[in-house]
Write an enzyme that holds these catalytic residues in place. Structure first.
Site, PDB file in Angstrom:
ATOM      1  N   CYS A 106      19.576  -0.439  -0.602  1.00 37.97           N
ATOM      2  CA  CYS A 106      18.603  -1.209   0.146  1.00 37.97           C
ATOM      3  C   CYS A 106      17.640  -0.363   0.640  1.00 37.97           C
ATOM      4  CB  CYS A 106      19.746  -1.737   1.294  1.00 37.97           C
ATOM      5  SG  CYS A 106      20.501  -0.793   1.932  1.00 37.97           S
ATOM      6  N   GLU A 165      13.635  -8.245  -2.901  1.00 32.35           N
ATOM      7  CA  GLU A 165      14.410  -7.455  -3.077  1.00 32.35           C
ATOM      8  C   GLU A 165      14.985  -7.395  -4.391  1.00 32.35           C
ATOM      9  OE1 GLU A 165      17.867  -4.558  -0.780  1.00 32.35           O
ATOM     10  OE2 GLU A 165      17.961  -6.882  -0.897  1.00 32.35           O
ATOM     11  N   LYS A 167      37.706  -5.456   3.619  1.00 38.75           N
ATOM     12  CA  LYS A 167      37.479  -6.155   2.203  1.00 38.75           C
ATOM     13  C   LYS A 167      36.537  -5.399   1.341  1.00 38.75           C
ATOM     14  CE  LYS A 167      35.779  -9.277  -0.687  1.00 38.75           C
ATOM     15  NZ  LYS A 167      34.856  -8.817  -1.781  1.00 38.75           N
TER      16      LYS A 167
END
Length: 910
Positions: free
Chosen positions: A781, A877, A666
């Site tokens: 990240c 973040e 996906k």
């Protein structure tokens, strides 16, 4: 030997005899004692530590205890000479011992620096040059300073060059006449000779920002060139690392055209395999100019660096790997210079007696007068040869660095390495006193390797897979590499259609997902199917049907599919990377690296499948034979991110396929076009139908349904912490019809810190931090979002970070020079804007966003100083170009601040 070699040997012997009364001073200095230097030459590990200490030493000069601590750290090993161990022991146990040791270290390093550096100021340099001139020795002055990262640094370097030029122009006319220095067979020679480093003139002086870098260098050079032209000075262009060689050649050619009467020249490095071709090009350009140019022919100063970089990257090694080949190429290039004596002036930079003699004899044999031959050597090195050259009546010019100790460290360490290298002539002759006959043997230059060409990794043979090696990134410093990628960019069109893939059948859906260009949102790059729950169920059913047969296939057959898919991607590498540029907003370098990493995963996991198929030892009691083998789990779901749109989904998908599982991929809604290349590659490689399902769609619709599906055995996810934790919670629920415990592999967010110690090399730290924090607009990240810096270097680091971030090239990533592209979508831009708005409440904003393109989801870099632990900027973040700076009193506090985070993904220390 033929007559030429006999003449070369005879002349070399005369030079050696002439300089026999001198001794090379570098081997006479007291560095704790001369024995330490001798020890370094015979103990490679100690030599490495010694030069590392010299390199880091300037950052420790403020504190005697810091000096001692570094000495203990660097000289704690089996190869440390006893005299140094005694000195450290005394420093620890005797009152004032650390001060004594620090004083000795400072004194000896300064003495070594003074050996190579003409002076620390323009005035001292002028005095030194005048003294050398009075002894019959000319100079070319080098202002110490290497690659810059900010405009301010480049401006300071240009100002120092201008100051040096003015000081020399004022003093040189008063020097005494020296006929052999003042003129050659072509006419007057400039008394004032300055060598400039182009990288110090332009922060953007690099392969992908070449046009901007050259324009910056020209802008800062132009006043210097005009002043030199008017005053009759000579400006010489140094050649540095290979990365900028072609830029410097272009800059030099532009200078020759714009200042046809200027006395100027350039360096050619004979250790480069394409040096001969470059020299021929320089000569051709020089022939179209009324004023001769000077070519300084050298061996080259970055052999170790060029070799290590190339081997690490998987690129062809650009330098000759055998010293004999470099020496042979030097003589070949010297002959080419002599053959074009009407066009160029030649300067032979070498400390090798054979090379020097070959250059002189080559000129003599062609009838070139000796007034036309110039020997160049480094100030402070090989004084016996210097004395021999002047004694033979040849013109000697010393390359004389000028500047402070701290910026001079890189130069100093290179000179120390050169003096003590295993194959260096200075060490061999003046330290080890090797037999002269051995050092004068002619180099064998019959089969010199040609110019390097880009390496294309071969396709993997599944029957004989070679050890894994990463796919080499694009060697952007090569013009053909840049050209090929530009062609791919130009040919990348919008309007691609991406289907769903279920049971081997492609299909579109009534609904669709539009994937726009984030730098130009009005342009739709890709539109894809938008699958629903029914499609997800059908894909699971297809996977369940296909997986058993796939899982039973021998590991080598599964690996062969992966290797063929890697070959498919490799053949289309530029085209796939170009799609990333437009669909995901990745600049050239980032896009290419992502495709390379995807190929790596196909290659690596194919090899791992073969390795694991061999099983492993299992302890068995007498009479039993137990074996270890691995079985696939079944059908897995891969939920992929958009920031590494090919590499991360490829890694998660291919690892599962290699183990014999079926996979439903996906892709992220923002990057279905790039992720579809994984399906295309595997289809082309012969993956059986149904083993891979490809389901573009909304995450909250099909993603959530697949995670909860009872027939899904595992989920691999990369993305935000919030979504990852929700997946873990949902997967933990055991539902009716579920026959196994569902497994989750989740790689989530990061709030990564880089710790900058007080002795960090800021010249290296700043560009690395900038790349990590603002590469791909901070949308990784793994990006550095925090810098924790010790008080001693805080102010300097922040100043440099701001200067370097301020000049990042912001724009559409299809432009080669772009360093900071757009954010991925409007939501991401809104979040970054919200954090930027709160920044003044949480620290001091030292850099805020500047003007950005009118179209596109752009946000400029933000740097916030004084951010406190526990604040939102320090803990959340952000996923954008926002960098927080936090201070610490010492390294222990810095580590505590860096670790004060709920995230634990990556980190760094400098």
């Amino acid at each position: 030997m033929g007559s030429a070699d006999e003449e070369i040997t005879a002349f070399a012997r005369r030079l050696a005899a002439s300089g026999a009364g001198e001794r090379s001073k570098v081997f006479e200095l007291s560095w704790w004692s001369e024995r330490v230097m001798s020890w370094a030459m015979s103990h490679p590990s100690f030599r490495t530590q010694l030069f590392r200490f010299v390199d880091v030493f300037p950052a420790t000069t403020g504190d005697d205890h810091e000096v001692l601590r570094h000495m203990e750290e660097y000289f704690d090993g089996p190869d440390v000479p006893r005299l140094m161990e005694v000195g450290l022991d005394v420093a620890e146990h005797v009152p004032l011992g650390s001060a004594v040791s620090a004083t000795i270290a400072r004194r000896n390093i300064r003495r070594m620096a003074e050996q190579f550096i003409l002076g620390e100021t323009a005035g001292a340099a002028v005095d030194g040059a005048a003294r050398l001139w009075s002894r019959g020795v000319a100079t070319t002055v080098d202002l110490l300073g290497e690659k810059t990262t900010t405009d301010e640094q480049a401006d300071r370097y240009a100002a120092r060059v201008s100051e040096m030029l003015d000081a020399l122009l004022a003093a040189a006319p008063h020097w005494p006449d020296q006929p052999h220095l003042d003129a050659d067979d072509k006419g007057r020679l400039a008394r004032v000779n300055i060598s400039v480093k182009p990288t110090a003139l332009a922060p953007h002086y690099g392969a992908l920002t070449r046009e901007q870098g050259i324009e910056e260098a020209v802008g800062r050079l132009e006043p210097i060139l005009a002043r030199a032209d008017a005053g009759g000075a000579h400006i010489h262009f140094d050649m540095e690392h290979l990365e900028v060689k072609d830029l410097t050649l272009e800059l030099f050619e532009r200078t020759c055209r714009s200042h046809p009467a200027l006395s100027t020249g350039i360096v050619i490095q004979a250790y480069l395999r394409d040096a001969y071709d470059d020299l021929a090009s320089v000569i051709a350009h020089a022939g179209r100019r009324p004023t001769p140019v000077t070519v300084r022919l050298v061996k080259g100063a970055y052999w170790d660096t060029e070799t290590i970089v190339a081997e690490a990257e998987g690129w062809p090694v650009p330098v000759f790997e055998a010293k004999d080949d470099t020496d042979a190429n030097y003589e070949r290039c010297a002959d080419l210079l002599h053959d074009n004596h009407r066009t160029v002036r030649s300067a032979f930079g070498t400390h090798n007696l054979r090379s020097m003699a070959a250059a002189v004899v080559g000129a003599r044999r062609r009838g070139i007068p000796e007034s036309a031959v110039e020997i160049q050597m480094l100030h402070g090195m090989a004084e016996p040869l210097q004395a021999a050259v002047t004694g033979a009546g040849l013109r000697l010019r010393l390359y004389a660095p000028v500047g402070e100790l701290v910026p001079g460290m890189a130069y100093l360490v290179r000179r120390l390495l050169e003096n003590t290298s295993n194959e260096g002539f200075v060490r061999a002759r003046f330290a080890e006193e090797r037999d002269l006959d051995d050092l004068l043997v002619p180099p064998d230059g019959h089969d010199l390797p040609g110019a390097p060409v880009p390496v294309i990794a071969p396709d993997t043979d599944v029957e004989d897979p070679q050890p894994y090696h990463h796919e080499p990134h694009a060697e952007w410093r090569r013009a053909p590499v840049r050209h090929d990628f530009q062609v791919a960019i130009s040919g990348s069109s919008s309007g691609r259609e991406v289907p769903a893939l279920i049971g081997g059948r492609r299909s579109m859906t009534a609904d669709r997902i539009d994937s726009p260009d984030p730098a130009s949102p009005s342009t739709t790059v890709v539109w894809s199917a938008s699958c629903g729950v029914d499609h997800a169920d059908a894909a699971v059913d297809a996977g369940l049907a296909a997986q058993p047969a796939w899982g039973r296939r021998p590991a080598r057959e599964r690996a062969a599919v992966l290797f063929r898919a890697a070959a498919w991607l490799r053949a289309r590498r530029n085209q796939v990377a170009a799609l990333e540029v437009f669909e995901c907003g990745k600049p050239w370098k980032e896009a290419d690296a992502d495709v390379c990493e995807a190929i790596d995963f196909f290659e690596y996991y194919g090899r791992e499948a073969i390795r694991l198929a061999d099983g492993g030892p299992v302890e068995s009691p007498p009479g039993e034979r137990n074996t270890l083998s691995y079985e696939a789990l079944g059908v897995g779901v891969v939920i992929a991110p958009w920031n590494f749109p090919l590499a991360i989904p490829a890694g998660m998908t291919v690892a599962a396929l290699a183990a014999g599982n079926a996979v439903i991929l996906k892709p992220a809604e923002q990057a279905p076009g790039v992720a579809w290349k994984i399906a295309e590659a595997l289809e082309a490689a012969g993956l059986p139908e149904g083993v891979l399902g490809f389901l573009p769609g909304q995450g909250e619709v099909i993603g959530a349904h697949l995670v909860a599906h009872p027939q899904v055995a595992f989920v691999a996810f990369t993305g935000s912490s919030a979504v990852g934790l929700e997946i873990i919670r949902e997967a933990a629920v055991h539902r009716p019809g579920q026959r196994q415990v569902k497994r989750v592999v989740a790689e989530m967010g990061g709030k990564n810190a880089i710790v900058v110690d007080a002795d960090a090399d800021l010249d290296a730290a700043v560009p690395d931090i900038i790349t990590s924090a603002f590469g791909y607009a901070g949308q990784k990240c793994s990006a550095a979002s925090r810098v924790v810096v010790l008080d001693e270097v805080h102010d300097e680091l922040v100043t440099r970070l701001v200067g370097a971030a301020r000049i990042l090239q912001l724009g559409h990533p299809s432009a080669m020079a772009t360093q900071l592209g757009p954010l991925i979508d409007a939501d991401a831009l809104a979040k970054v804007r919200a954090y930027a708005a709160m920044a003044p409440e949480e620290g001091t904003v030292v850099l805020h966003q500047r003007a950005v393109p009118a179209e596109g989801w752009f946000h400029g870099p933000v740097i916030v100083d004084g951010v406190q632990p526990g604040s939102r900027l320090a803990t959340e973040e952000i996923f954008g170009p926002v960098l927080s700076v936090q201070r610490a009193a010492d390294i222990d506090e810095a580590l505590a601040v860096a670790n004060a985070s709920d995230f634990a993904l990556t980190a760094g220390i400098m």
